[in-house]
Design a protein around this motif. Structure first.
Motif, PDB file in Angstrom:
ATOM      1  N   TYR A   9     142.730 125.927  16.723  1.00  0.00           N
ATOM      2  CA  TYR A   9     141.736 126.408  17.207  1.00  0.00           C
ATOM      3  C   TYR A   9     140.237 126.156  16.657  1.00  0.00           C
ATOM      4  CZ  TYR A   9     144.521 128.146  21.272  1.00  0.00           C
ATOM      5  OH  TYR A   9     145.576 128.122  22.122  1.00  0.00           O
ATOM      6  N   SER A  10     140.375 125.490  15.433  1.00  0.00           N
ATOM      7  CA  SER A  10     139.036 125.169  14.690  1.00  0.00           C
ATOM      8  C   SER A  10     139.137 123.569  14.704  1.00  0.00           C
ATOM      9  CB  SER A  10     139.359 125.444  13.276  1.00  0.00           C
ATOM     10  OG  SER A  10     139.280 126.973  13.217  1.00  0.00           O
ATOM     11  N   ASN A  11     139.757 123.070  15.574  1.00  0.00           N
ATOM     12  CA  ASN A  11     139.974 121.422  15.946  1.00  0.00           C
ATOM     13  C   ASN A  11     140.184 120.876  14.416  1.00  0.00           C
ATOM     14  OD1 ASN A  11     139.204 121.328  18.651  1.00  0.00           O
ATOM     15  ND2 ASN A  11     137.021 122.025  18.047  1.00  0.00           N
ATOM     16  N   GLY A  12     141.061 121.437  13.694  1.00  0.00           N
ATOM     17  CA  GLY A  12     141.419 120.784  12.585  1.00  0.00           C
ATOM     18  C   GLY A  12     140.935 121.228  11.164  1.00  0.00           C
ATOM     19  N   ASP A  13     139.455 121.776  11.415  1.00  0.00           N
ATOM     20  CA  ASP A  13     138.583 122.011  10.243  1.00  0.00           C
ATOM     21  C   ASP A  13     139.133 123.233   9.234  1.00  0.00           C
ATOM     22  OD1 ASP A  13     136.505 123.094   8.482  1.00  0.00           O
ATOM     23  OD2 ASP A  13     135.020 122.303   9.991  1.00  0.00           O
ATOM     24  N   ARG A  14     139.954 122.961   8.453  1.00  0.00           N
ATOM     25  CA  ARG A  14     140.785 123.815   7.670  1.00  0.00           C
ATOM     26  C   ARG A  14     139.724 124.990   7.069  1.00  0.00           C
ATOM     27  NH1 ARG A  14     143.840 123.315   3.507  1.00  0.00           N
ATOM     28  NH2 ARG A  14     145.575 124.677   4.416  1.00  0.00           N
ATOM     29  N   SER A  15     138.348 124.726   6.747  1.00  0.00           N
ATOM     30  CA  SER A  15     137.364 125.598   6.076  1.00  0.00           C
ATOM     31  C   SER A  15     137.058 126.715   7.209  1.00  0.00           C
ATOM     32  CB  SER A  15     136.207 124.844   5.710  1.00  0.00           C
ATOM     33  OG  SER A  15     136.489 124.132   4.485  1.00  0.00           O
TER      34      SER A  15
ATOM     35  N   LYS B  46     150.110 124.698  -6.628  1.00  0.00           N
ATOM     36  CA  LYS B  46     148.759 125.187  -6.299  1.00  0.00           C
ATOM     37  C   LYS B  46     148.022 126.343  -7.022  1.00  0.00           C
ATOM     38  CE  LYS B  46     148.581 123.080  -1.448  1.00  0.00           C
ATOM     39  NZ  LYS B  46     147.979 123.575  -0.228  1.00  0.00           N
ATOM     40  N   ILE B  47     149.119 127.014  -7.651  1.00  0.00           N
ATOM     41  CA  ILE B  47     148.692 128.186  -8.286  1.00  0.00           C
ATOM     42  C   ILE B  47     148.654 127.875  -9.836  1.00  0.00           C
ATOM     43  CG2 ILE B  47     149.429 130.691  -9.047  1.00  0.00           C
ATOM     44  CD1 ILE B  47     148.804 129.898  -5.910  1.00  0.00           C
ATOM     45  N   ASP B  48     147.580 128.523 -10.410  1.00  0.00           N
ATOM     46  CA  ASP B  48     147.306 128.243 -11.893  1.00  0.00           C
ATOM     47  C   ASP B  48     148.118 129.552 -12.804  1.00  0.00           C
ATOM     48  OD1 ASP B  48     146.295 128.349 -14.633  1.00  0.00           O
ATOM     49  OD2 ASP B  48     144.092 127.960 -13.934  1.00  0.00           O
ATOM     50  N   PRO B  49     148.998 129.117 -13.598  1.00  0.00           N
ATOM     51  CA  PRO B  49     149.812 130.130 -14.180  1.00  0.00           C
ATOM     52  C   PRO B  49     149.221 130.783 -14.977  1.00  0.00           C
ATOM     53  CG  PRO B  49     149.984 127.842 -14.968  1.00  0.00           C
ATOM     54  CD  PRO B  49     149.415 127.568 -13.988  1.00  0.00           C
TER      55      PRO B  49
ATOM     56  N   PRO C 161     140.926 125.925  -9.090  1.00  0.00           N
ATOM     57  CA  PRO C 161     139.710 125.783  -8.751  1.00  0.00           C
ATOM     58  C   PRO C 161     139.441 124.688  -7.338  1.00  0.00           C
ATOM     59  CG  PRO C 161     139.561 125.991 -10.827  1.00  0.00           C
ATOM     60  CD  PRO C 161     140.855 125.894 -10.587  1.00  0.00           C
ATOM     61  N   GLY C 162     140.095 123.473  -7.751  1.00  0.00           N
ATOM     62  CA  GLY C 162     140.037 122.368  -6.469  1.00  0.00           C
ATOM     63  C   GLY C 162     140.558 122.762  -5.418  1.00  0.00           C
ATOM     64  N   TYR C 163     141.364 123.759  -5.091  1.00  0.00           N
ATOM     65  CA  TYR C 163     141.813 124.295  -3.789  1.00  0.00           C
ATOM     66  C   TYR C 163     140.902 125.353  -3.102  1.00  0.00           C
ATOM     67  CZ  TYR C 163     146.087 121.779  -5.360  1.00  0.00           C
ATOM     68  OH  TYR C 163     146.951 120.912  -5.516  1.00  0.00           O
ATOM     69  N   SER C 164     139.846 124.954  -2.410  1.00  0.00           N
ATOM     70  CA  SER C 164     138.608 125.805  -2.168  1.00  0.00           C
ATOM     71  C   SER C 164     139.289 126.666  -0.901  1.00  0.00           C
ATOM     72  CB  SER C 164     137.421 124.883  -1.862  1.00  0.00           C
ATOM     73  OG  SER C 164     137.792 123.986  -0.824  1.00  0.00           O
ATOM     74  N   VAL C 165     140.059 126.198   0.040  1.00  0.00           N
ATOM     75  CA  VAL C 165     140.397 126.790   1.030  1.00  0.00           C
ATOM     76  C   VAL C 165     141.388 128.016   0.699  1.00  0.00           C
ATOM     77  CG1 VAL C 165     141.808 126.758   3.292  1.00  0.00           C
ATOM     78  CG2 VAL C 165     140.055 125.020   2.951  1.00  0.00           C
TER      79      VAL C 165
ATOM     80  N   SER D 219     141.626 128.959  -2.180  1.00  0.00           N
ATOM     81  CA  SER D 219     141.109 130.082  -3.078  1.00  0.00           C
ATOM     82  C   SER D 219     140.491 131.246  -2.307  1.00  0.00           C
ATOM     83  CB  SER D 219     140.127 129.679  -4.221  1.00  0.00           C
ATOM     84  OG  SER D 219     141.029 128.777  -4.977  1.00  0.00           O
ATOM     85  N   PHE D 220     139.690 130.618  -1.133  1.00  0.00           N
ATOM     86  CA  PHE D 220     138.799 131.611  -0.305  1.00  0.00           C
ATOM     87  C   PHE D 220     139.744 132.829   0.267  1.00  0.00           C
ATOM     88  CE2 PHE D 220     137.275 132.477   4.111  1.00  0.00           C
ATOM     89  CZ  PHE D 220     136.219 133.398   3.423  1.00  0.00           C
ATOM     90  N   ILE D 221     140.861 132.031   0.704  1.00  0.00           N
ATOM     91  CA  ILE D 221     141.914 133.243   1.592  1.00  0.00           C
ATOM     92  C   ILE D 221     142.435 134.178   0.470  1.00  0.00           C
ATOM     93  CG2 ILE D 221     144.123 133.465   2.925  1.00  0.00           C
ATOM     94  CD1 ILE D 221     143.216 130.488   4.264  1.00  0.00           C
ATOM     95  N   TYR D 222     143.025 133.368  -0.552  1.00  0.00           N
ATOM     96  CA  TYR D 222     143.634 134.325  -1.688  1.00  0.00           C
ATOM     97  C   TYR D 222     142.599 135.594  -2.190  1.00  0.00           C
ATOM     98  CZ  TYR D 222     145.924 135.658  -5.717  1.00  0.00           C
ATOM     99  OH  TYR D 222     146.704 136.262  -6.616  1.00  0.00           O
ATOM    100  N   ARG D 223     141.431 135.201  -2.454  1.00  0.00           N
ATOM    101  CA  ARG D 223     140.642 136.108  -3.083  1.00  0.00           C
ATOM    102  C   ARG D 223     140.241 137.169  -1.987  1.00  0.00           C
ATOM    103  NH1 ARG D 223     137.354 131.505  -6.808  1.00  0.00           N
ATOM    104  NH2 ARG D 223     139.115 131.551  -8.357  1.00  0.00           N
ATOM    105  N   SER D 224     139.867 136.646  -0.920  1.00  0.00           N
ATOM    106  CA  SER D 224     139.452 137.756   0.288  1.00  0.00           C
ATOM    107  C   SER D 224     140.611 138.592   0.509  1.00  0.00           C
ATOM    108  CB  SER D 224     139.040 136.914   1.553  1.00  0.00           C
ATOM    109  OG  SER D 224     138.173 136.096   1.301  1.00  0.00           O
ATOM    110  N   LEU D 225     141.857 138.256   0.649  1.00  0.00           N
ATOM    111  CA  LEU D 225     143.077 138.949   0.685  1.00  0.00           C
ATOM    112  C   LEU D 225     143.031 139.972  -0.332  1.00  0.00           C
ATOM    113  CD1 LEU D 225     145.363 140.014   2.389  1.00  0.00           C
ATOM    114  CD2 LEU D 225     146.805 138.181   1.515  1.00  0.00           C
TER     115      LEU D 225
END
Length: 485
Positions: A298-304, A354-357, A364-368, A370-376
């Motif tokens: 429902y975001s037309n493929g826009d992952r951000s 994708k997870i920095d041990p 840091p390169g995984y912006s999407v 990181s945003f979900i993870y830190r928000s949750l």
């Protein structure tokens, strides 16, 4: 926990008790307080079909209800329960409870034919007509005294041998009613400290609630609320005319002075013994899609943009009534769609690469991600720091097609959440003083204090009028979470 593999999507990819122990620091960092693991029974292995080998990697095709599957505890010669006990103890040492997934409704395919197996179940324990369960799995007949007696005592054995904290009973709706009376007498009679969670995969509150009212479950998965969350908060912008779209009133109707004429799903909470103990969710292994896949669609493929939608939905999940369940990978936007690859697409490997041990967070390169993870992670922390979000009653303060505002309160700890379901910003005025459902004690708290802090952005405060009126400016497809200070 899963690891990468070259095996096919419906075969074992790894993941075992040792892997869970290794990832305990990750779980603690995210804020996990209880871990629901796969069924641990020794499985049938696999079946051969037109598409090749399909293995019971998910744990729901049991062969032996006494032993732990060797994929979970390699090189173990006994039944393996001591290894599960070790896992339980390590989780407990780190402040994490464990939920064991228990199956009593069925076995794996052809289990009734394993005549020479030491712990095989007698063939006459199975129903003659196998049309009660999905996927044609062999269904057990709990109308027989020996069948229900075996499984009730089997549950007690697992509780006593391993020290687990909770049990999730799989496919509760497919278990004969006679089982539950025996279950309540034996298991619930003594083990009141064990939390019992039932899975009734139905989106109707009448169908789900009776299992808490009649069968003594502590909790049930709140699929009725889950379905409305997806339909209203993500799918409401489907290509439908406005009159055919679901608005926020489907979550809760406006009830400033009385009950709404058309109740939302939260307005039916009276049907349960205790709706605050329901397990709320937005995705798991049984549903059509993961929440990120709904959001991407429902975001037309826009992952951000999809990530913003996911955080918006999770903001509601972590602040509404109930006990929130987060499916593994949701915290980093893992996708999965049953219609685009079958059941295995909902159980994809956890992408640990994708997870920095060192930080236990996405690189840091995984912006999407990181945003979900830190928000949750922040939402989980807010929930743990505020008793209102854990125990408080939910007061609906305002509800319209686009906006829903509610309050959670517990002995002075007061949180107000505003959800804007439109794409454009909305402003609403809430008059708490005239809401007949809010008691005078809470209204006095508002009269004594005038500042509210935005918990997702603590640099922002909202001042309200001493008359009890509160103005809220909520950005499109976002949640505003305020605390009375």
């Amino acid at each position: 926990m899963f690891c990468g593999s070259s095996a096919g999507p419906e075969q074992y990819h790894g993941g075992n008790f040792a892997g869970i122990m290794e990832k305990i620091p990750y779980l603690k960092h995210l804020g996990v307080t209880a871990l629901w693991i796969t069924p641990v029974y020794l499985g049938i292995g696999g079946i051969h079909g037109a598409a090749g080998l399909t293995e019971g990697y998910h744990g729901y095709w049991p062969l032996d209800f006494e032993r732990i599957d060797t994929h979970l505890i390699p090189d173990t010669v006994d039944n393996g329960r001591d290894k599960l006990k070790m896992l339980v103890e390590q989780l407990h040492d780190n402040g994490i409870k464990i939920i064991l997934d228990v199956i009593v409704s069925h076995t794996g395919y052809h289990n009734e034919n394993y005549h020479n197996y030491p712990h095989r179940l007698p063939a006459h324990w199975f129903k003659k007509h196998q049309d009660d369960l999905p996927f044609g799995l062999p269904a057990l007949d709990h109308g027989q005294a020996d069948v229900r007696d075996y499984f009730v005592n089997n549950i007690i054995d697992w509780i006593e041998d391993t020290g687990i904290d909770a049990i999730r009973l799989d496919s509760a709706r497919h278990i004969d009613q006679t089982f539950w009376y025996y279950f309540k007498a034996y298991v619930r009679g003594k083990y009141r400290n064990i939390f019992f969670l039932g899975e009734v995969l139905d989106f109707d509150a009448d169908s789900v609630s009776k299992y808490q009212r009649e069968h003594d479950f502590d909790s049930l998965f709140d699929f009725p609320l889950c379905g409305n969350i997806i339909d209203v908060m993500i799918r409401n912008e489907d290509n439908k005319p406005p009159e055919h779209r679901k608005g926020m009133c489907a979550i809760a109707g406006p009830r400033g002075a009385a009950a709404p004429e058309t109740p939302g799903v939260l307005d039916t909470d009276w049907k349960y013994n205790n709706a605050n103990r329901l397990v709320t969710l937005v995705d798991n292994h049984d549903l059509e899609k993961r929440v990120m896949s709904w959001a991407v669609n429902y975001s037309n493929g826009d992952r951000s943009e999809a990530a913003n939608l996911v955080v918006y939905v999770l903001s509601f999940l972590l602040t509404t009534r109930g006990i929130p369940q987060v499916y593994y990978g949701t915290e980093i936007g893992l996708e999965g769609d049953r219609c685009a690859g079958g059941d295995a697409r909902l159980r994809m490997d956890m992408p640990w690469e994708k997870i920095d041990p060192s930080t236990l967070e996405p690189f840091p390169g995984y912006s999407v991600e990181s945003f979900i993870y830190r928000s949750l992670r922040k939402l989980i922390r807010l929930r743990r720091e505020n008793e209102a979000l854990q125990y408080g009653y939910l007061f609906t303060l305002y509800s319209s097609f686009d906006v829903y505002v509610y309050m959670r309160e517990f002995r002075g700890n007061t949180i107000i959440v505003g959800l804007n379901n439109s794409r454009t910003d909305r402003s609403v005025r809430i008059d708490i003083a005239v809401n007949l459902n809010v008691p005078g004690r809470i209204k006095k708290n508002f009269a004594d204090r005038r500042i509210m802090v935005n918990l997702m952005d603590t640099s922002e405060t909202v001042e309200y009028l001493p008359s009890g009126k509160l103005g809220m400016n909520i950005k499109g497809k976002q949640a505003l979470i305020l605390k009375l200070v």
